[in-house]
Structures are given as structure tokens and as C-alpha cells.
Design a protein around this motif. Sequence first.
Motif, PDB file in Angstrom:
ATOM      1  N   ALA A   1     -37.323  -7.993  42.337  1.00  0.00           N
ATOM      2  CA  ALA A   1     -37.916  -7.619  41.045  1.00  0.00           C
ATOM      3  C   ALA A   1     -36.858  -7.149  40.051  1.00  0.00           C
ATOM      4  N   VAL A   2     -36.028  -6.194  40.446  1.00  0.00           N
ATOM      5  CA  VAL A   2     -35.096  -5.600  39.478  1.00  0.00           C
ATOM      6  C   VAL A   2     -33.979  -6.584  39.095  1.00  0.00           C
ATOM      7  N   ILE A   3     -33.312  -7.152  40.097  1.00  0.00           N
ATOM      8  CA  ILE A   3     -32.194  -8.050  39.792  1.00  0.00           C
ATOM      9  C   ILE A   3     -32.654  -9.291  39.008  1.00  0.00           C
ATOM     10  N   PRO A   4     -33.759  -9.942  39.435  1.00  0.00           N
ATOM     11  CA  PRO A   4     -34.208 -11.064  38.590  1.00  0.00           C
ATOM     12  C   PRO A   4     -34.508 -10.631  37.151  1.00  0.00           C
ATOM     13  N   ALA A   5     -35.061  -9.436  36.988  1.00  0.00           N
ATOM     14  CA  ALA A   5     -35.368  -8.991  35.622  1.00  0.00           C
ATOM     15  C   ALA A   5     -34.093  -8.682  34.842  1.00  0.00           C
ATOM     16  N   ALA A   6     -33.003  -8.405  35.557  1.00  0.00           N
ATOM     17  CA  ALA A   6     -31.747  -8.039  34.883  1.00  0.00           C
ATOM     18  C   ALA A   6     -30.756  -9.190  34.891  1.00  0.00           C
ATOM     19  N   LYS A   7     -31.209 -10.387  35.299  1.00  0.00           N
ATOM     20  CA  LYS A   7     -30.223 -11.431  35.610  1.00  0.00           C
ATOM     21  C   LYS A   7     -29.406 -11.860  34.402  1.00  0.00           C
ATOM     22  N   LYS A   8     -30.009 -11.825  33.204  1.00  0.00           N
ATOM     23  CA  LYS A   8     -29.239 -12.202  32.018  1.00  0.00           C
ATOM     24  C   LYS A   8     -28.026 -11.290  31.844  1.00  0.00           C
ATOM     25  N   GLY A   9     -28.255 -10.002  31.917  1.00  0.00           N
ATOM     26  CA  GLY A   9     -27.152  -9.068  31.754  1.00  0.00           C
ATOM     27  C   GLY A   9     -26.122  -9.231  32.854  1.00  0.00           C
ATOM     28  N   ILE A  10     -26.592  -9.529  34.059  1.00  0.00           N
ATOM     29  CA  ILE A  10     -25.673  -9.679  35.185  1.00  0.00           C
ATOM     30  C   ILE A  10     -24.803 -10.922  34.998  1.00  0.00           C
ATOM     31  N   ILE A  11     -25.426 -12.027  34.618  1.00  0.00           N
ATOM     32  CA  ILE A  11     -24.654 -13.247  34.369  1.00  0.00           C
ATOM     33  C   ILE A  11     -23.675 -13.013  33.223  1.00  0.00           C
ATOM     34  N   GLY A  12     -24.145 -12.323  32.187  1.00  0.00           N
ATOM     35  CA  GLY A  12     -23.262 -12.009  31.069  1.00  0.00           C
ATOM     36  C   GLY A  12     -22.059 -11.208  31.517  1.00  0.00           C
ATOM     37  N   SER A  13     -22.289 -10.243  32.399  1.00  0.00           N
ATOM     38  CA  SER A  13     -21.178  -9.400  32.855  1.00  0.00           C
ATOM     39  C   SER A  13     -20.165 -10.223  33.647  1.00  0.00           C
ATOM     40  N   ILE A  14     -20.666 -11.184  34.412  1.00  0.00           N
ATOM     41  CA  ILE A  14     -19.760 -12.022  35.204  1.00  0.00           C
ATOM     42  C   ILE A  14     -18.923 -12.913  34.281  1.00  0.00           C
ATOM     43  N   LEU A  15     -19.590 -13.472  33.260  1.00  0.00           N
ATOM     44  CA  LEU A  15     -18.845 -14.313  32.317  1.00  0.00           C
ATOM     45  C   LEU A  15     -17.794 -13.498  31.571  1.00  0.00           C
ATOM     46  N   LEU A  16     -18.158 -12.274  31.248  1.00  0.00           N
ATOM     47  CA  LEU A  16     -17.197 -11.415  30.559  1.00  0.00           C
ATOM     48  C   LEU A  16     -15.999 -11.122  31.470  1.00  0.00           C
ATOM     49  N   GLY A  17     -16.285 -10.858  32.743  1.00  0.00           N
ATOM     50  CA  GLY A  17     -15.223 -10.626  33.718  1.00  0.00           C
ATOM     51  C   GLY A  17     -14.349 -11.863  33.872  1.00  0.00           C
ATOM     52  N   PHE A  18     -14.993 -13.024  33.885  1.00  0.00           N
ATOM     53  CA  PHE A  18     -14.266 -14.288  33.951  1.00  0.00           C
ATOM     54  C   PHE A  18     -13.314 -14.418  32.763  1.00  0.00           C
ATOM     55  N   GLY A  19     -13.848 -14.178  31.579  1.00  0.00           N
ATOM     56  CA  GLY A  19     -13.040 -14.299  30.361  1.00  0.00           C
ATOM     57  C   GLY A  19     -11.861 -13.340  30.379  1.00  0.00           C
ATOM     58  N   ARG A  20     -12.143 -12.131  30.854  1.00  0.00           N
ATOM     59  CA  ARG A  20     -11.089 -11.123  30.919  1.00  0.00           C
ATOM     60  C   ARG A  20     -10.001 -11.543  31.904  1.00  0.00           C
ATOM     61  N   ALA A  21     -10.426 -12.094  33.045  1.00  0.00           N
ATOM     62  CA  ALA A  21      -9.452 -12.454  34.088  1.00  0.00           C
ATOM     63  C   ALA A  21      -8.624 -13.662  33.684  1.00  0.00           C
ATOM     64  N   ILE A  22      -9.279 -14.663  33.095  1.00  0.00           N
ATOM     65  CA  ILE A  22      -8.513 -15.884  32.786  1.00  0.00           C
ATOM     66  C   ILE A  22      -7.573 -15.646  31.609  1.00  0.00           C
ATOM     67  N   GLY A  23      -7.941 -14.707  30.737  1.00  0.00           N
ATOM     68  CA  GLY A  23      -7.095 -14.437  29.579  1.00  0.00           C
ATOM     69  C   GLY A  23      -6.038 -13.382  29.838  1.00  0.00           C
ATOM     70  N   GLU A  24      -6.134 -12.720  30.978  1.00  0.00           N
ATOM     71  CA  GLU A  24      -5.213 -11.615  31.238  1.00  0.00           C
ATOM     72  C   GLU A  24      -3.777 -12.123  31.414  1.00  0.00           C
ATOM     73  N   THR A  25      -2.853 -11.465  30.747  1.00  0.00           N
ATOM     74  CA  THR A  25      -1.474 -11.923  30.733  1.00  0.00           C
ATOM     75  C   THR A  25      -0.531 -10.981  31.485  1.00  0.00           C
ATOM     76  N   MET A  26      -0.647  -9.687  31.156  1.00  0.00           N
ATOM     77  CA  MET A  26       0.345  -8.745  31.634  1.00  0.00           C
ATOM     78  C   MET A  26       0.352  -8.669  33.162  1.00  0.00           C
ATOM     79  N   VAL A  27      -0.833  -8.553  33.754  1.00  0.00           N
ATOM     80  CA  VAL A  27      -0.905  -8.415  35.204  1.00  0.00           C
ATOM     81  C   VAL A  27      -0.288  -9.618  35.899  1.00  0.00           C
ATOM     82  N   VAL A  28      -0.656 -10.811  35.441  1.00  0.00           N
ATOM     83  CA  VAL A  28      -0.145 -11.991  36.145  1.00  0.00           C
ATOM     84  C   VAL A  28       1.338 -12.191  35.877  1.00  0.00           C
ATOM     85  N   LEU A  29       1.761 -11.806  34.688  1.00  0.00           N
ATOM     86  CA  LEU A  29       3.196 -11.874  34.399  1.00  0.00           C
ATOM     87  C   LEU A  29       3.968 -10.992  35.386  1.00  0.00           C
ATOM     88  N   MET A  30       3.380  -9.844  35.705  1.00  0.00           N
ATOM     89  CA  MET A  30       4.078  -8.895  36.558  1.00  0.00           C
ATOM     90  C   MET A  30       3.954  -9.206  38.036  1.00  0.00           C
TER      91      MET A  30
END
Lengths: 289, 252
Positions: A192-221
Motif C-alpha cells: 500500500a505505502v510504497i505503491p502509493a509513493a512510487k512516483k517519488g521513489i522513482i524520481g529519487s532514483i533518477l535524481l541519484g542516477f543523474g548525480r552519479a553519472i554527472g559526478e566528477t570530483m569523486v571519480v577523478l580522485m
Amino acid sequence: MKGIKEKTFQAIAYIASLLTAVCLIAIIYGIFHDGLPLFKFISWKDFLFTNNWYPVYSPPGFGAWALIMGSFYVTLGALIIALPLSLGSAIFISEIASPGLREIAKPVIELLAGIPSVVYGLFGIAFLAPLIRQWFSLDTGLNLFTSSLILGIMVIPIICSISEDAMSSVPHSIREASLALGATKSETIFKAVIPAAKKGIIGSILLGFGRAIGETMVVLMVAGGAAQIPKSIFEPVRPMTSTIAAEMGETIMGDLHYNALFALAIVLLIITFFSNLITEIVFRPKRQK
Amino acid sequence: MVERQIWTSNLNLWFGKNQILHNINLEAYKNHITAIIGPSGCGKSTLLRCFNRMNDPIPFMELTGKVYLDGKDIYAPKTDVYAVRASVGMVFQKPNPFPKSIYNNVAYGLQIQGKYSKSEIKDRVEESLKAAWLWDEVKDRLHHSAMSLSGGQQQRLCIARALANKPKVLLLDEPTSALDPQSTAKIEELCLALKNSVTILIVTHNVAQAGRIADYTAFLYLGELVEFEKTEQLFTVPKDKRTEAYLTGVFG
Ligand SMILES: Nc1ncnc2c1ncn2[C@@H]1O[C@H](COP(=O)(O)OP(=O)(O)O)[C@@H](O)[C@H]1O
Ligand SMILES: [Mg+2]
């Protein structure tokens, strides 16, 4: 008097948004302007899909496949590490923790999300990489695994805090409805809860994806920086972002190498564009008749 | 001859230090509608939620006394709370459908139990929607979101969802207080039809509603069961001064 104030305010807001749009267009224009000339030298297919990144050889090679795969592997690894931990802790904080614990956990997680990535990078170089080198008896601790691990730790707070928000904004009445039908607490959370929140959850994953693929400093180091397709998770990799950052200083403005780094930026831009597009589609309210 | 279906025996309930319910002895009879009336805050919802153990998750809740369903104490140790809740359905004050399809709302309870085949669930969904007088309105859009329904339809969907578990008892907590008069009338008629197959306990702040549909009415005041009678009797010759005062609108 009031009318003038109102008009002035509207004009300022208008100009501000115009400036923002101009900046954005200028950036996109600049990147394409300096990136596209590369494709007079090699086809976009060869650029994307061949594996020979030798920008300073003569003749130079600009096949970016290994860099693209480097970004892909590091991001994938980061998400594999981050997803179970961040979603698990989001569930815990939103559904299981006592209100007192929640009051503490939320701000701590948001604080973690605000730590600059160079700090994560330092931590990776100074502590994690040596440990991993020792544990797995490797030549170097700067590799795909270490950078995925650090990136994963970095995106956990982002994914966790946004998906926790999504879960805790599911109305209490939904949980009551589920319990009253004979569901256990965990059935209520997962059905019940997770299906009702799935949009926000998917959004958070996409945001994490964007952050990880764009991250420069960590991978440079910590990624190790070898432009190769890794054969194991303990080999160094070289994502697109760190390639751009590391090599920009060696180029001469307007030469092919310079164009090639902008072409990498185009690839990053397109990936980000599509991940935002998906987010947009996911979040767009469904039209109901 | 009426037969008891669900009843309490010397039921007391505390939230922390506050005693909310005082020594309640209330019986609901098979195939009858029992209404619980009383001013706001007197403990009606809390009492209703004792019948399906929905107060259990509330921190610092304490309960003494017994609640029997068909002679079995539902608070006895080793009772399967989830089975109790499946056989004592509940409908809330504000319609609270899941943001899922109409079909999946009704199928939810059965899917949770995990012992029904797809085709059994399909049949049961249809049967329940029919029983809740919603089938004709939704049969062509079972896979549309439940959120697209009107308030009255959503509330009937919540009734259908509870009925899908084939409960013995249906608890309704002011089910029409958020609805327009037409939807209210429809749900009242529906209750009268449903009592042939399920025992109904309804909380209402609307005295007239109790008069229209309830066979028995209980008047609760400050957590005490002041009077419990056949509805006509309670309405025409209340024994207690407080009941009379409430019915004539002196308070509440
Ligand atoms: N979750 C809760 N925690 C503490 N007190 C509660 C809770 N729910 C209700 N109460 C208290 O119990 C009393 C009865 O509430 P309730 O049963 O909702 O009354 P009614 O339904 O008759 O309006 C009120 O004083 C209310 O403040
Ligand atoms: Mg109430």
C-alpha cells in the motif's frame, strides 16, 4: 503607487527568467558549437562505439566507448550499492522508527546530502582505497569498485531523503485502510505505502542516477583513470566526467582534442536530458477523465 | 429471537493516563444494524475500533475486559489479529481508497491473504462491487484509478473492498459525514440491504440517521454507555436524562 510596484516586480521577475533562459541556451550552444567539429574528423558512430581513446597520439584516436562504459559501470555500481541501503533506510525512517528517532535521522541524512563531493573523494583516497587494496590484495585501490562504493555512499542520502519524503507523505488513512483489511505491517508497507509513493521513489532514483553519472570530483580522485573497459570490478576506469576535467588543461583551444572533450559533454548532456525527461513523464499528473 | 454476533464485556480503554472507555457492555445482533451515537469526542470511534483491534497500534493503549466475536474473545492471547480484521470489516469517515485501480482496491484483501486464484478473485471482486451497488457504475472501467470516482462512489468502493473479505461484521465510522445528501441516502439504503448478510455497527453523529436505519441504538457519553435500546424505544422513551438531552439537541 501599488500598480507601479507590482509592474516593477513583474518586470524584474520577467528579466530574471529571461536571463536564466539565455544562460541555458548559451551553454548548450557553446557545447554543441565546440563539440560538433569533431565529427568532421570521425563519425559519431566511431566516436561512441570504438574503443581507442588516444587523444595525444598522432594520428589521435577519439573512440570514447571505454569512457562511456566507464561512466555507465560506475553509475550502475553506485546504484546497486545505494538502492537497497537508501530505500531500506527510507522505509525504516518513514514507517518503523519512533517519532523521536525520525526527528534525528531526517536532518542527519539531509546533512549528509550536503557534503561536497571532494570530501567524499578525499575519504575514498585516504581511507577506503588502501583498505580495499589490502583486503583484495590488489595493485591499486583506485578502481571501479572503490569509486562505485564512494559514489553509492554519496547518493544514498539523496535517494533516501526524497523517497522517505514520498513515503511519509502517503496519508495515514491509506495505512489504516490496509491494516483494516487484514494486512500486516510489512504487507501494508510493500503493497500500500510504497505503491502509493512510487512516483517519488522513482524520481529519487533518477535524481541519484543523474548525480552519479554527472559526478566528477569523486571519480577523478578514486576511479584510477585508465581508459579501458574494465575486465573486473577491481580494475581502474575512466568515466567521461573525469576525462573532461583531467584533459581539458592539456588541450589547445580549437584543436580536435578540445572538440572531443566537448563531444563528451554533449553525450553527458543528452543522457541528463533523457533522465530528466523520464522524471518529467513519471511526475506528470495522469490525466483523468 | 435475536442472536449476538459481536459484543463487549466490561470493556475499559486507556490512551496513556486518559481513560477513554468506561466499562462498556454493548452487543450487536446478527443481521441487525446497531448505531452508536453521542457527542463528538465521547469515544465512539475508539469503541468501534475495539471491534477489529485497530486501536492496537496506538502507543500507550491499554485495554481491559473482553470483546467477543461469535463467542470467541478477540483479545485472547494467540488470536490471529489479521484474521480478526479480515472478518470484521471497517469503513472510515473519509473515503480512503488506495491510489490503485478500482479492481485492485477490491482485490487487495484477497491478494494479501494469498490463498485465492486469479479467477476466484475476479469473481469475488464482481460479487462485492455488486453487493455495494457500484458494479453498474464501474463495470466498464474496472482498471481506471479509484481516485477518478466521486466521493459517494469512493465510499461504496470502500464498502465493497471490506465486503470482499466476506466479513461477519461491518464497522462504519460516520461513513456519510463527508458526503452529499444523495450519496448519504444511497449508503443508508445500502446498509439496510446489507444487513441481510452482515452484522452492521455504525457510528453516526447524525441522530436522524440512526433513526432511519438502526434497529438498536447505543448512546455514548464521556466514554460511558449511557443507554442501549431498540432504536424506537431509545428515541421515544429515553430512560436517561442525558439521552433525552442529547436527542433534543441540548448538547453536542
Ligand atoms: N490516537 C489517539 N491517541 C490519544 N488519544 C486519542 C487518540 N484517538 C482519540 N483519542 C482521544 O480519545 C477520545 C475519544 O476520541 P474518539 O473516539 O475519536 O471520539 P469520537 O469518535 O466520539 O469523536 C478523545 O478525547 C480523543 O482525544
Ligand atoms: Mg469519531
